[in-house]
Design a protein around this motif. Structure first.
Motif, PDB file in Angstrom:
ATOM      1  N   HIS A 153      -5.234  15.678   8.216  1.00  0.00           N
ATOM      2  CA  HIS A 153      -5.316  16.039   6.793  1.00  0.00           C
ATOM      3  C   HIS A 153      -4.866  14.857   5.940  1.00  0.00           C
ATOM      4  O   HIS A 153      -3.801  14.272   6.180  1.00  0.00           O
ATOM      5  N   VAL A 154      -5.673  14.524   4.942  1.00  0.00           N
ATOM      6  CA  VAL A 154      -5.393  13.379   4.081  1.00  0.00           C
ATOM      7  C   VAL A 154      -4.874  13.881   2.738  1.00  0.00           C
ATOM      8  O   VAL A 154      -5.498  14.737   2.101  1.00  0.00           O
ATOM      9  N   THR A 155      -3.737  13.340   2.325  1.00  0.00           N
ATOM     10  CA  THR A 155      -3.157  13.676   1.024  1.00  0.00           C
ATOM     11  C   THR A 155      -3.212  12.451   0.125  1.00  0.00           C
ATOM     12  O   THR A 155      -2.786  11.367   0.513  1.00  0.00           O
ATOM     13  N   MET A 156      -3.769  12.645  -1.071  1.00  0.00           N
ATOM     14  CA  MET A 156      -3.903  11.580  -2.045  1.00  0.00           C
ATOM     15  C   MET A 156      -3.170  11.974  -3.328  1.00  0.00           C
ATOM     16  O   MET A 156      -2.913  13.156  -3.573  1.00  0.00           O
ATOM     17  N   ARG A 157      -2.856  10.973  -4.144  1.00  0.00           N
ATOM     18  CA  ARG A 157      -2.228  11.263  -5.443  1.00  0.00           C
ATOM     19  C   ARG A 157      -2.920  10.448  -6.527  1.00  0.00           C
ATOM     20  O   ARG A 157      -2.722   9.235  -6.619  1.00  0.00           O
ATOM     21  N   PRO A 158      -3.722  11.092  -7.376  1.00  0.00           N
ATOM     22  CA  PRO A 158      -4.319  10.377  -8.510  1.00  0.00           C
ATOM     23  C   PRO A 158      -3.233   9.910  -9.476  1.00  0.00           C
ATOM     24  O   PRO A 158      -2.297  10.670  -9.788  1.00  0.00           O
ATOM     25  N   GLN A 159      -3.337   8.688  -9.938  1.00  0.00           N
ATOM     26  CA  GLN A 159      -2.384   8.189 -10.921  1.00  0.00           C
ATOM     27  C   GLN A 159      -2.777   8.607 -12.329  1.00  0.00           C
ATOM     28  O   GLN A 159      -1.929   8.728 -13.208  1.00  0.00           O
ATOM     29  N   PHE A 160      -4.081   8.835 -12.541  1.00  0.00           N
ATOM     30  CA  PHE A 160      -4.577   9.206 -13.857  1.00  0.00           C
ATOM     31  C   PHE A 160      -5.534  10.385 -13.715  1.00  0.00           C
ATOM     32  O   PHE A 160      -5.846  10.818 -12.614  1.00  0.00           O
ATOM     33  N   ALA A 166      -8.639  -0.044  -2.301  1.00  0.00           N
ATOM     34  CA  ALA A 166      -7.695   1.061  -2.445  1.00  0.00           C
ATOM     35  C   ALA A 166      -6.571   0.667  -3.391  1.00  0.00           C
ATOM     36  O   ALA A 166      -6.030  -0.438  -3.284  1.00  0.00           O
ATOM     37  N   PRO A 167      -6.207   1.528  -4.332  1.00  0.00           N
ATOM     38  CA  PRO A 167      -5.031   1.250  -5.152  1.00  0.00           C
ATOM     39  C   PRO A 167      -3.809   0.962  -4.290  1.00  0.00           C
ATOM     40  O   PRO A 167      -3.527   1.686  -3.320  1.00  0.00           O
ATOM     41  N   GLY A 168      -3.116  -0.107  -4.631  1.00  0.00           N
ATOM     42  CA  GLY A 168      -1.973  -0.526  -3.837  1.00  0.00           C
ATOM     43  C   GLY A 168      -2.343  -1.097  -2.485  1.00  0.00           C
ATOM     44  O   GLY A 168      -1.454  -1.441  -1.702  1.00  0.00           O
ATOM     45  N   GLY A 169      -3.644  -1.173  -2.180  1.00  0.00           N
ATOM     46  CA  GLY A 169      -4.072  -1.634  -0.868  1.00  0.00           C
ATOM     47  C   GLY A 169      -3.780  -0.646   0.241  1.00  0.00           C
ATOM     48  O   GLY A 169      -3.845  -0.997   1.423  1.00  0.00           O
ATOM     49  N   ARG A 170      -3.476   0.601  -0.105  1.00  0.00           N
ATOM     50  CA  ARG A 170      -3.067   1.607   0.882  1.00  0.00           C
ATOM     51  C   ARG A 170      -4.294   2.270   1.511  1.00  0.00           C
ATOM     52  O   ARG A 170      -5.053   2.967   0.834  1.00  0.00           O
ATOM     53  N   THR A 171      -4.456   2.053   2.790  1.00  0.00           N
ATOM     54  CA  THR A 171      -5.569   2.650   3.519  1.00  0.00           C
ATOM     55  C   THR A 171      -5.063   3.259   4.815  1.00  0.00           C
ATOM     56  O   THR A 171      -3.927   3.037   5.238  1.00  0.00           O
ATOM     57  N   ALA A 172      -5.926   4.031   5.441  1.00  0.00           N
ATOM     58  CA  ALA A 172      -5.695   4.584   6.772  1.00  0.00           C
ATOM     59  C   ALA A 172      -7.023   4.561   7.498  1.00  0.00           C
ATOM     60  O   ALA A 172      -8.082   4.491   6.858  1.00  0.00           O
ATOM     61  N   PRO A 173      -7.015   4.596   8.836  1.00  0.00           N
ATOM     62  CA  PRO A 173      -8.294   4.630   9.558  1.00  0.00           C
ATOM     63  C   PRO A 173      -9.235   5.716   9.042  1.00  0.00           C
ATOM     64  O   PRO A 173     -10.458   5.504   8.973  1.00  0.00           O
ATOM     65  N   GLN A 174      -8.675   6.866   8.629  1.00  0.00           N
ATOM     66  CA  GLN A 174      -9.518   7.962   8.153  1.00  0.00           C
ATOM     67  C   GLN A 174     -10.227   7.601   6.853  1.00  0.00           C
ATOM     68  O   GLN A 174     -11.438   7.816   6.694  1.00  0.00           O
ATOM     69  N   THR A 175      -9.495   7.027   5.888  1.00  0.00           N
ATOM     70  CA  THR A 175     -10.126   6.700   4.608  1.00  0.00           C
ATOM     71  C   THR A 175     -11.100   5.533   4.752  1.00  0.00           C
ATOM     72  O   THR A 175     -12.137   5.492   4.082  1.00  0.00           O
TER      73      THR A 175
END
Length: 292
Positions: free
Chosen positions: A124-131, A171-180
């Protein structure tokens, strides 16, 4: 033996040749320019400048500086709040994005709401929109929702300018995972980070990282093939980066023998871009989403 004086007919022939050369030059081209090679040599190699949206406070300065140096860059777009109290992908910014497209710059997606990866747990992938409407809230996201988030920026750019984004994302902040990363490639987008030396530091505190320090570090550390990353404005930096660094940085890198290109020409991405465009991946995704 002394130098032989040219004959009158020989001198006349040289005059005619010079006149013919002058007539062949494009308007505004000086004789000194005619001796320059058509393609500039790049003894130090090629760099790839990229800019993320940010506050847009330095957007016009950056565009003007790149234009003076005849440098093309890659811009990653999200709909971020700007100093004009709108979003960077609001239609009011259409003239700016059109001018960049006309200058030959290219674009990628930075997600629409500047969505940060929070965690991946048990698939399960959890994201947080900044805007946007869900700003500051953790949201579960699946492949379809993630793809839609990438496409929203591309759709906004197309509606404002008619230009298509490259099949690239950051990706914002350069944050990635294999899933994304996998989801993005299924949508037709490949991720673009930046080189360690390519982090130009414009989002750091100017008290600890003054412009002079950032300029010196970039001039010293950048190497052939590096991708750089800066923004079109950062809210938190008191001494803005672009007015103090960009012009001397570009001039210094040019003196060192660097050339510049967009990510369309980058060896790690050009084949992907060619296959994605030829195969219609990005267009196909947009059509599928339009039917939902």
């Amino acid at each position: 033996m002394g130098e032989t004086k040219p004959s009158r007919s020989g001198r006349f022939g040289k005059i005619l040749a010079a006149l013919a050369l002058a007539c062949a030059m494009p308007a505004g081209l000086h004789a000194a320019d005619a001796s320059q090679p058509a393609v500039r040599a790049c003894p130090a190699g090629t760099l790839y400048l990229t800019f993320d949206t940010g506050s847009m406070s330095q957007a016009q300065l950056i565009a003007d500086t790149l234009r003076r140096h005849h440098i093309r860059a890659t811009f990653f777009l999200a709909n971020e709040p700007t100093v004009r109290h709108d979003g960077s992908l609001d239609p009011s910014w259409a003239p700016y994005w059109k001018s960049l497209a006309a200058d030959g710059h290219v674009f990628g997606t930075h997600t629409f709401d500047h969505v940060y990866l929070r965690r991946v747990r048990d698939g399960h992938v959890t994201m947080r929109p900044q805007f946007g409407a869900r700003a500051g809230k953790d949201v579960a996201m699946d492949a379809e929702g993630f793809c839609r988030e990438l496409r929203r920026s591309a759709d906004a750019l197309r509606s404002m300018t008619g230009a298509e984004m490259l099949p690239l994302w950051r990706a914002p902040g350069g944050r990635t995972a294999p899933q994304t990363l996998q989801w993005a490639e299924q949508c037709g987008f490949r991720h673009v980070g930046w080189a360690p030396a390519g982090f130009l530091g414009d989002e750091l505190a100017s008290e600890r990282y003054p412009n002079a320090m950032l300029l010196e570090r970039a001039l010293d550390k950048l190497r052939d093939g590096d991708i750089t990353m800066a923004h079109l404005g950062i809210w938190s930096r008191k001494d803005p980066w672009a007015p103090g660094v960009l012009e001397p940085l570009l001039a210094g890198l040019e003196r060192k023998g660097f050339c510049f290109a967009t990510l369309r020409e980058h060896p790690a991405y050009r084949d992907w871009i060619g296959r994605a465009v030829t195969g219609g991946k990005v267009q196909a995704v947009g059509q599928q989403e339009g039917r939902r």
